[in-house]
Design a protein around this motif. Structure first.
Motif, PDB file in Angstrom:
ATOM      1  N   LEU A   1      41.490  75.691   3.216  1.00 39.51           N
ATOM      2  CA  LEU A   1      41.099  76.677   2.198  1.00 39.51           C
ATOM      3  C   LEU A   1      40.468  75.995   0.978  1.00 39.51           C
ATOM      4  O   LEU A   1      39.523  76.524   0.387  1.00 39.51           O
ATOM      5  N   THR A   2      40.971  74.825   0.633  1.00 47.67           N
ATOM      6  CA  THR A   2      40.383  74.084  -0.497  1.00 47.67           C
ATOM      7  C   THR A   2      38.934  73.717  -0.171  1.00 47.67           C
ATOM      8  O   THR A   2      38.022  73.906  -0.983  1.00 47.67           O
ATOM      9  N   LYS A   3      38.715  73.228   1.030  1.00 48.99           N
ATOM     10  CA  LYS A   3      37.356  72.830   1.443  1.00 48.99           C
ATOM     11  C   LYS A   3      36.450  74.057   1.555  1.00 48.99           C
ATOM     12  O   LYS A   3      35.270  74.014   1.186  1.00 48.99           O
ATOM     13  N   LEU A   4      37.018  75.150   2.063  1.00 51.54           N
ATOM     14  CA  LEU A   4      36.229  76.383   2.239  1.00 51.54           C
ATOM     15  C   LEU A   4      35.747  76.889   0.881  1.00 51.54           C
ATOM     16  O   LEU A   4      34.574  77.249   0.708  1.00 51.54           O
ATOM     17  N   THR A   5      36.664  76.896  -0.078  1.00 50.28           N
ATOM     18  CA  THR A   5      36.331  77.374  -1.424  1.00 50.28           C
ATOM     19  C   THR A   5      35.223  76.522  -2.028  1.00 50.28           C
ATOM     20  O   THR A   5      34.253  77.039  -2.587  1.00 50.28           O
ATOM     21  N   SER A   6      35.358  75.209  -1.873  1.00 50.04           N
ATOM     22  CA  SER A   6      34.354  74.363  -2.527  1.00 50.04           C
ATOM     23  C   SER A   6      33.014  74.447  -1.784  1.00 50.04           C
ATOM     24  O   SER A   6      31.954  74.337  -2.388  1.00 50.04           O
ATOM     25  N   ARG A   7      33.058  74.688  -0.488  1.00 44.48           N
ATOM     26  CA  ARG A   7      31.797  74.839   0.259  1.00 44.48           C
ATOM     27  C   ARG A   7      31.044  76.111  -0.166  1.00 44.48           C
ATOM     28  O   ARG A   7      29.821  76.105  -0.302  1.00 44.48           O
ATOM     29  N   ILE A   8      31.781  77.189  -0.392  1.00 48.57           N
ATOM     30  CA  ILE A   8      31.147  78.439  -0.822  1.00 48.57           C
ATOM     31  C   ILE A   8      30.467  78.212  -2.185  1.00 48.57           C
ATOM     32  O   ILE A   8      29.341  78.651  -2.417  1.00 48.57           O
ATOM     33  N   LEU A   9      31.154  77.487  -3.030  1.00 46.31           N
ATOM     34  CA  LEU A   9      30.605  77.153  -4.352  1.00 46.31           C
ATOM     35  C   LEU A   9      29.325  76.316  -4.216  1.00 46.31           C
ATOM     36  O   LEU A   9      28.324  76.558  -4.883  1.00 46.31           O
ATOM     37  N   ASP A  10      29.378  75.311  -3.317  1.00 45.51           N
ATOM     38  CA  ASP A  10      28.199  74.446  -3.095  1.00 45.51           C
ATOM     39  C   ASP A  10      26.994  75.263  -2.624  1.00 45.51           C
ATOM     40  O   ASP A  10      25.864  74.997  -3.009  1.00 45.51           O
ATOM     41  N   CYS A  11      27.265  76.226  -1.756  1.00 46.38           N
ATOM     42  CA  CYS A  11      26.146  76.979  -1.152  1.00 46.38           C
ATOM     43  C   CYS A  11      25.568  78.011  -2.118  1.00 46.38           C
ATOM     44  O   CYS A  11      24.357  78.180  -2.186  1.00 46.38           O
ATOM     45  N   PHE A  12      26.437  78.739  -2.824  1.00 42.59           N
ATOM     46  CA  PHE A  12      25.949  79.909  -3.575  1.00 42.59           C
ATOM     47  C   PHE A  12      26.207  79.836  -5.082  1.00 42.59           C
ATOM     48  O   PHE A  12      25.900  80.785  -5.805  1.00 42.59           O
ATOM     49  N   GLY A  13      26.810  78.724  -5.552  1.00 37.58           N
ATOM     50  CA  GLY A  13      27.066  78.578  -6.986  1.00 37.58           C
ATOM     51  C   GLY A  13      28.245  79.421  -7.437  1.00 37.58           C
ATOM     52  O   GLY A  13      28.878  80.123  -6.646  1.00 37.58           O
ATOM     53  N   LYS A  14      28.511  79.345  -8.765  1.00 37.64           N
ATOM     54  CA  LYS A  14      29.671  80.054  -9.322  1.00 37.64           C
ATOM     55  C   LYS A  14      29.500  81.556  -9.224  1.00 37.64           C
ATOM     56  O   LYS A  14      30.459  82.306  -9.042  1.00 37.64           O
ATOM     57  N   ASP A  15      28.248  82.004  -9.395  1.00 39.20           N
ATOM     58  CA  ASP A  15      27.977  83.439  -9.337  1.00 39.20           C
ATOM     59  C   ASP A  15      26.922  83.674  -8.248  1.00 39.20           C
ATOM     60  O   ASP A  15      25.724  83.484  -8.473  1.00 39.20           O
ATOM     61  N   ALA A  16      27.394  84.090  -7.086  1.00 42.45           N
ATOM     62  CA  ALA A  16      26.470  84.231  -5.946  1.00 42.45           C
ATOM     63  C   ALA A  16      25.409  85.305  -6.196  1.00 42.45           C
ATOM     64  O   ALA A  16      24.369  85.308  -5.541  1.00 42.45           O
ATOM     65  N   SER A  17      25.660  86.214  -7.159  1.00 40.48           N
ATOM     66  CA  SER A  17      24.652  87.261  -7.429  1.00 40.48           C
ATOM     67  C   SER A  17      23.386  86.630  -8.022  1.00 40.48           C
ATOM     68  O   SER A  17      22.325  87.233  -8.016  1.00 40.48           O
ATOM     69  N   GLU A  18      23.513  85.408  -8.529  1.00 41.53           N
ATOM     70  CA  GLU A  18      22.322  84.739  -9.078  1.00 41.53           C
ATOM     71  C   GLU A  18      21.720  83.752  -8.089  1.00 41.53           C
ATOM     72  O   GLU A  18      20.721  83.108  -8.393  1.00 41.53           O
ATOM     73  N   SER A  19      22.336  83.633  -6.928  1.00 43.40           N
ATOM     74  CA  SER A  19      21.805  82.690  -5.943  1.00 43.40           C
ATOM     75  C   SER A  19      20.586  83.295  -5.243  1.00 43.40           C
ATOM     76  O   SER A  19      20.633  84.441  -4.796  1.00 43.40           O
ATOM     77  N   PRO A  20      19.501  82.507  -5.112  1.00 42.19           N
ATOM     78  CA  PRO A  20      18.339  83.020  -4.371  1.00 42.19           C
ATOM     79  C   PRO A  20      18.599  83.016  -2.861  1.00 42.19           C
ATOM     80  O   PRO A  20      17.783  83.505  -2.088  1.00 42.19           O
ATOM     81  N   ASP A  21      19.742  82.457  -2.455  1.00 42.68           N
ATOM     82  CA  ASP A  21      20.002  82.254  -1.027  1.00 42.68           C
ATOM     83  C   ASP A  21      21.070  83.199  -0.474  1.00 42.68           C
ATOM     84  O   ASP A  21      21.676  82.911   0.573  1.00 42.68           O
ATOM     85  N   TYR A  22      21.297  84.293  -1.179  1.00 44.28           N
ATOM     86  CA  TYR A  22      22.368  85.197  -0.740  1.00 44.28           C
ATOM     87  C   TYR A  22      21.836  86.634  -0.689  1.00 44.28           C
ATOM     88  O   TYR A  22      21.220  87.113  -1.647  1.00 44.28           O
ATOM     89  N   GLY A  23      22.102  87.313   0.416  1.00 42.42           N
ATOM     90  CA  GLY A  23      21.536  88.646   0.648  1.00 42.42           C
ATOM     91  C   GLY A  23      22.321  89.784   0.016  1.00 42.42           C
ATOM     92  O   GLY A  23      23.275  89.574  -0.744  1.00 42.42           O
ATOM     93  N   ARG A  24      21.920  90.995   0.350  1.00 42.36           N
ATOM     94  CA  ARG A  24      22.535  92.196  -0.206  1.00 42.36           C
ATOM     95  C   ARG A  24      23.010  93.128   0.917  1.00 42.36           C
ATOM     96  O   ARG A  24      22.511  93.068   2.038  1.00 42.36           O
ATOM     97  N   ILE A  25      23.947  94.012   0.558  1.00 47.66           N
ATOM     98  CA  ILE A  25      24.466  94.995   1.517  1.00 47.66           C
ATOM     99  C   ILE A  25      23.414  96.099   1.685  1.00 47.66           C
ATOM    100  O   ILE A  25      22.728  96.455   0.729  1.00 47.66           O
ATOM    101  N   VAL A  26      23.328  96.647   2.887  1.00 47.21           N
ATOM    102  CA  VAL A  26      22.209  97.533   3.204  1.00 47.21           C
ATOM    103  C   VAL A  26      22.169  98.797   2.334  1.00 47.21           C
ATOM    104  O   VAL A  26      21.098  99.258   1.947  1.00 47.21           O
ATOM    105  N   ASN A  27      23.329  99.367   2.019  1.00 48.08           N
ATOM    106  CA  ASN A  27      23.327 100.582   1.184  1.00 48.08           C
ATOM    107  C   ASN A  27      24.685 100.762   0.492  1.00 48.08           C
ATOM    108  O   ASN A  27      25.632 100.008   0.745  1.00 48.08           O
TER     109      ASN A  27
END
Ligand code: NAD
Length: 462
Positions: free
Chosen positions: A266-292
């Protein structure tokens, strides 16, 4: 786009039957020409397709190319490369019972196909079966998903500009149009979507005894054993789960993690999510949106804030849900009651393999996928051979579907039939068996009168 009225749908399907019966789809050159035109149209419209995917699902350009347009182009190119060989009749042995003669299997097209596409990979999951259908010499009526209206529009434009509607036509629309389509007589229906609608499609098909391919969903487990390479596991799980904001039929739905390594994992998982999408994933250019909004609400209702380890937040106006991990989840939690189809990853711990079997079997359907992270050959063999699931990966997630040499499909409630590569060509073909008997001899054995022939028959059949 304006919905197609029912009489026009009826006429369209009738015209496709006439066109198919004319034999114009049969030759290699006709199929090749159609596939080349489709590939060129996708290339020409790539920018517009990517823009539509951004509007409908917030897809990053990398994902739009990698999982929608690029993969469709690659699929067509590979199909063109192998098509002549796939089309060749296959020689098979001829049993002693029917000698002398030769036996062959001919791959002949099924005829007029209805392809119904879902919203999550709305372009690719329309193009992949379409490519296989054309390659196998069929005609197609394609129904894109109404949930991704911009992608639906561009698909209809591409199909309208590229094909005679008697060969390939796109019919946009909602349940009403799909119901009108399903009332027609097709030679095969290829449906990708939910188990619920899959059942509606199969019932409609039964009225005409139309064969179906159902590419459905389910709760796909991802198992992390104590001997797994955890760094690799978190990288491959995070990619598999959070690509397209979790709206992937074969995404790891939930994690089964061995008790002894859960904390470190879980520690590694948490830090990997941070590495991929940053602290606020809503500002990441690499993260999608829910369809509706309806799906956003549905997914948020599955999150228990007291169990959230990472994420758990949403921005409704942006259709954003943060990559979310929930710990200490049990089968009684709402998140384990349905396919999540969103960026929420529940974690359940286990102590031994029996716990895994019990969990997977307690859920209602055979999953579409199963992923196992483990270095142990015996664990790998035990789990992959005894649990029923469509397909999957050892020490990876999702990537089995990127290998066209692996047939892709579900089992039980996760689907009927498989496609991709040659399996796709086969899925849209009828295997016509032909025995060509020699005429230079005609053994009297199988003809009446049977007197004194039975003992010889026993000898050759025994
Ligand atoms: P869905 O079943 O809601 O819709 C799929 C298609 O069916 C759409 O084109 C829709 O217009 C049509 N449809 C909806 N209601 C209908 C009705 N009452 N009668 C006739 N047609 C109807 O699926 P979705 O929400 O677009 O996609 C998500 C589901 O698809 C998930 O369960 C996911 O696992 C599954 N899926 C499976 C695969 C696969 O390859 N196995 C791929 C992607 C998605």
């Amino acid at each position: 786009m304006t919905p197609t009225p029912r009489p026009q749908i009826e006429l369209l399907v009738r015209n496709q039957h006439h066109f198919f019966n004319s034999g114009k789809t049969l030759g290699h050159d006709a199929r090749k020409d159609s596939l080349e035109r489709l590939r060129s149209a996708i290339k020409t419209r790539e920018g517009a397709i990517h823009r539509a995917l951004k509007q409908d699902l917030g897809k990053p350009e990398f994902e739009a190319y990698g999982t929608e347009t690029g993969i469709s182009i690659h699929d067509i190119t590979q199909t063109l490369k192998h098509l002549k060989r796939w089309m060749r009749p296959k020689r098979v042995p001829t049993s002693i019972l029917v000698q002398p003669g030769k036996s062959r299997v001919l791959y002949t097209p099924l005829g007029v196909n209805l392809i119904i596409a879902p919203y999550n990979y709305p372009f690719q999951l329309a193009m992949a079966p379409l490519t296989a259908a054309i390659a196998a010499g069929n005609t197609v009526v394609l129904k894109p998903s109404e949930m991704t209206p911009n992608v639906s529009d561009i698909i209809c434009k591409i199909i309208g500009e590229t094909f005679d509607p008697s060969l390939v036509a796109a019919v946009p629309g909602e349940v009403e149009q799909t119901t009108a389509l399903l009332s027609q007589k097709f030679d095969h229906i290829f449906f990708t979507g939910s188990t619920r609608v899959g059942s509606i499609v199969m019932q409609a098909a039964a009225r005409h005894l139309t064969p179906v391919t159902l590419e459905l969903g389910g709760k796909s487990p991802c198992i992390v054993h104590h001997d797994a390479n955890l760094d690799i596991a978190v990288r491959r799980i995070v990619r598999g789960k959070f690509i397209n904001a979790g709206q992937t039929c074969v995404a790891p739905d939930y994690l089964l993690v061995h008790k002894s390594i859960k904390k470190a994992f879980l520690t590694k998982l948490t830090s990997r999510i941070l590495d991929c999408f940053g602290k606020d994933a809503s500002e990441s250019p690499d993260y999608g949106r829910i369809v509706n909004h309806a799906h956003l609400k549905r997914i948020m209702a599955l999150i228990d804030p007291t169990k959230v380890v990472v994420g758990g937040k949403a921005l409704e106006a942006e259709r954003f849900i943060a990559p979310t991990v929930m710990d200490n989840v049990t089968l009684d939690d709402p998140v384990m009651k349905e396919e999540i189809f969103g960026p929420v990853l529940p974690v359940i711990e286990y102590e031994n393999l029996d716990d895994i079997y019990r969990t997977v079997e307690a859920l209602p359907q055979h999953p579409l996928a199963l992923y196992l992270f483990s270095g142990s050959k015996s664990v790998q063999e035990a789990l992959t051979s005894t649990i029923r699931f469509g397909g999957g990966c050892i020490n990876n997630s999702l990537m089995h579907l990127a290998n066209p040499y692996l047939p892709f499909g579900g089992v039980g409630e996760s689907g009927i039939g498989a496609y991709h590569g040659f399996a796709g060509f086969e899925r849209f073909s009828h295997k016509k068996s032909i025995l060509k008997s020699d005429t230079w001899i005609d053994l009297p054995l199988f003809y009446p009168p049977y007197k004194n022939k039975l003992s010889f028959l026993r000898k050759i059949m025994g």
